[in-house]
Scaffold this active site. Structure first.
Site, short mmCIF file in Angstrom:
data_model
loop_
_atom_site.label_atom_id
_atom_site.label_comp_id
_atom_site.label_asym_id
_atom_site.label_seq_id
_atom_site.Cartn_x
_atom_site.Cartn_y
_atom_site.Cartn_z
N GLY A 51 36.16 -129.38 53.15
CA GLY A 51 37.45 -129.00 53.70
C GLY A 51 38.34 -130.16 54.07
O GLY A 51 39.53 -129.98 54.34
N ARG A 109 58.63 -121.85 68.59
CA ARG A 109 58.89 -120.75 69.51
C ARG A 109 58.15 -120.91 70.84
O ARG A 109 58.50 -120.26 71.84
CB ARG A 109 58.50 -119.42 68.86
CG ARG A 109 59.49 -118.93 67.82
CD ARG A 109 59.02 -117.66 67.14
NE ARG A 109 57.93 -117.93 66.21
CZ ARG A 109 57.34 -117.00 65.48
NH1 ARG A 109 57.69 -115.73 65.62
NH2 ARG A 109 56.38 -117.32 64.62
N LYS A 205 66.27 -106.99 74.17
CA LYS A 205 64.92 -106.86 73.63
C LYS A 205 63.88 -107.16 74.71
O LYS A 205 64.07 -108.03 75.55
CB LYS A 205 64.74 -107.83 72.46
CG LYS A 205 63.35 -107.83 71.83
CD LYS A 205 63.24 -108.92 70.78
CE LYS A 205 63.02 -110.29 71.41
NZ LYS A 205 62.74 -111.34 70.41
#
Length: 318
Positions: A51, A109, A205
């Site tokens: 990996g 975010r 919201k």
């Protein structure tokens, strides 16, 4: 393409522009190279069986200003590590300057904490990028401009708003209204509405979880109007669904245009959005397409905007 750069001893070096890219968005990398009129540099990326990444930068990078494109969509961690490793390879190959072009910045975010037991993800990503040999970062339509303050290196903030406005202008009528899906996106909606001469409405919201959202109110007149819902991104589609349902309940026309800078369309997004009366969904190509959409989806190129910033940075201009 070259630019004069003065060293600390006063000597002028001629800097070559070299564009390299990770594996996160090859189509955008080719488009940006074409827009800049350069060949995409040779960067080899493979995975070992365990990996780990095997990375080789095969261009001569001495006296070169390297611009490294890597958008940080899912899997964010792998793309972030790949970006850091390529930047380190460029530094060790002799590049005196490395600028990272990150059209979509993962974890942006997470710019504040809702509880005392959460990490500040946006700051962690900014610290990881700033800890390596990256001298400058170019981002596009950050969820919050406050994220810039997390970086220890200069950040250039690009925006797709102008391109998105131009793209939808042909179908805007005096009966159109721009809607922000929440209070945090009001400024973006106003920037979008101003050149079109349109009013702005706002949906209140409430986020229940990472995928669930509910609308609790609406400010503005949308009855009988063609709605243009404007947001910075579409992720799982929860915010879009809640906003559109609230707008339809308030009497908006059952033909909604959705505009967003970033079209992630993660998880159940396609399944959720296909049941809405969407006239079209318009996003930039800051992240790769996730396959055919079950609704009218239009993608706006962000390469011209990014190329303009690259040319200015390479020319030592503001």
């Amino acid at each position: 393409m070259t630019v004069a750069l003065q060293t600390s001893r006063g000597h002028n070096l001629r800097m070559r522009l070299v564009l390299l890219a990770g594996t996160s968005h090859p189509a955008l990398a080719k488009d940006l190279a074409n827009e800049l009129g350069v060949s995409l540099g040779a960067c080899h990326v493979e995975k070992y069986p365990d990996g780990e990444l095997d990375i080789e930068v095969r261009d001569d990078l001495r006296q070169a200003h390297v611009f490294l494109l890597q958008t940080l969509h899912s899997p964010v961690g792998e793309h972030l590590l790949e970006l850091s490793l390529i930047a380190d390879a460029c530094h060790r190959a002799g590049a005196p300057r490395v600028t990272a072009i990150v059209p979509y910045l993962g974890y942006a975010r997470q710019d504040r904490r809702e509880t005392d037991v959460e990490p500040l993800g946006g700051r962690v990503v900014a610290q990881l990028l700033g800890a390596g040999p990256i001298d400058h970062v170019v981002c596009m339509d950050l969820h919050s401009r406050a994220v810039e303050g997390f970086f220890s290196v200069p950040v250039e903030h690009a925006s797709a708003i102008t391109s998105l406005v131009d793209h939808v202008r042909d179908r805007v009528t005096p009966n159109s209204v721009v809607v922000s899906p929440d209070l945090g996106a009001i400024k973006r909606a106003e920037l979008f509405a101003r050149p079109l001469g349109l009013p702005v409405a706002v949906v209140h919201k409430h986020r229940i979880s990472g995928e669930s959202v509910e609308a609790r109110g609406l400010v503005g007149d949308v009855k009988g109007k063609h709605v243009i819902l404007c947001d910075d991104m579409i992720s799982t589609g929860g915010t879009t669904v809640a906003a559109v349902e609230a707008l339809l309940a308030a009497g908006a026309e059952p033909r909604v245009t959705v505009v967003a800078a970033h079209g992630l369309f993660a998880g159940p997004a396609y399944e959720r959005l296909k049941s809405l009366p969407l006239e079209r969904v318009v996003v930039s190509d800051s992240v790769p397409s996730v396959g055919p959409a079950p609704f009218p989806l239009e993608r706006v190129r962000c390469a011209p905007r990014l190329a303009a910033i690259v040319n200015r940075l390479n020319g030592q201009q503001s």
